[in-house]
Scaffold this motif. Sequence first.
Motif, short mmCIF file in Angstrom:
data_model
loop_
_atom_site.label_atom_id
_atom_site.label_comp_id
_atom_site.label_asym_id
_atom_site.label_seq_id
_atom_site.Cartn_x
_atom_site.Cartn_y
_atom_site.Cartn_z
N UNK A 138 -15.71 55.69 20.95
CA UNK A 138 -15.14 54.44 20.46
C UNK A 138 -14.02 54.67 19.46
N UNK A 139 -13.77 55.95 19.10
CA UNK A 139 -12.72 56.29 18.14
C UNK A 139 -11.53 56.91 18.86
N UNK A 140 -10.36 56.73 18.28
CA UNK A 140 -9.17 57.40 18.80
C UNK A 140 -9.29 58.90 18.52
N UNK B 166 -19.11 64.00 17.93
CA UNK B 166 -20.26 63.21 17.52
C UNK B 166 -19.83 62.19 16.47
N UNK B 167 -19.88 60.92 16.85
CA UNK B 167 -19.48 59.83 15.95
C UNK B 167 -18.05 60.03 15.42
N UNK C 70 -9.91 55.07 23.66
CA UNK C 70 -11.06 55.12 24.56
C UNK C 70 -10.61 54.87 25.99
N UNK C 71 -11.05 55.76 26.89
CA UNK C 71 -10.71 55.64 28.31
C UNK C 71 -9.48 56.40 28.73
#
Length: 288
Positions: free
Chosen positions: A51-53, A171-172, A129-130
Amino acid sequence: MKKIFQILLLFILNSHWNSWAQQKIAIKAKLIPEKNSLFVQQKIVYKNNTNQSVNKLIINDWNHSYSNRKTKLGQRFSDQFVRNFHLSSAKERGNTTIEKLTINQFYANWCRIDDQIDLIELQTPPLKKGESITIDIEYELRIPDAKFTKWGVNKGNYYLKDCFLLIAKNQNGVNLQYSNENIEDAALEEIENITFEFDIPENYKITSNLPLSAPTLFNGKNCKEFQFSIEKNLSFETFLNDKMTVETNLYGSRINEIQKALIIDKIINYFDEKLGASKEKKNNCITG
């Protein structure tokens, strides 16, 4: 047979560790026995599923941890009084030489982390994301002597684990920076699909815990760990039950082959009952 139990435990537990699939990898590796090295051409398609750049990646180069007596691995050997590493030559220790590294066909900025030279920091274009990038790397792996950890070159045979360049786990939003300390616990992103194509001399044979799709071509899905044995005379035996195939060169002088098969069968069934079915249908156990 205690060693068989310990190694099977390691492989079966690892096969139940789930993660997001973020990458596809294709590797071509040519064995050069006279140099105890592999020349590798590797392509990684990396997709940011967090969810992070993302604007950098950490790549594990655990083979390079043997290159210097002052690495985390060298320090651990010192703490464990492994004198043969500190008395060894540079040729015996091995190293990694990166000859080319590009992202989307453009040369990329990368560096080794100062106090963790077996980790590479790679600068990437900002990835939301993606979004995906394609990383191409050419490098030479000088394989260390197996006398240090049982993995490496041993009497002209090659036992390979954790030596190829692989992206560390995010991770996160944080890139985990775990150096090789000989505890066989690499923090890696799960690989959606990986192929290995080996070019080896005719007098060598190769086996792996990955499925074989051609004589020297292997393919794995949703995996994190793989091992290869390149030997002049294959030392592996195959044990098969309805849940898994185990190839091993572990031996026990006090038991016969029937007893060995029964023990391995009991271990597989025990873990299947306690942990559920393994994602991997084939595992290799390599002795020291």
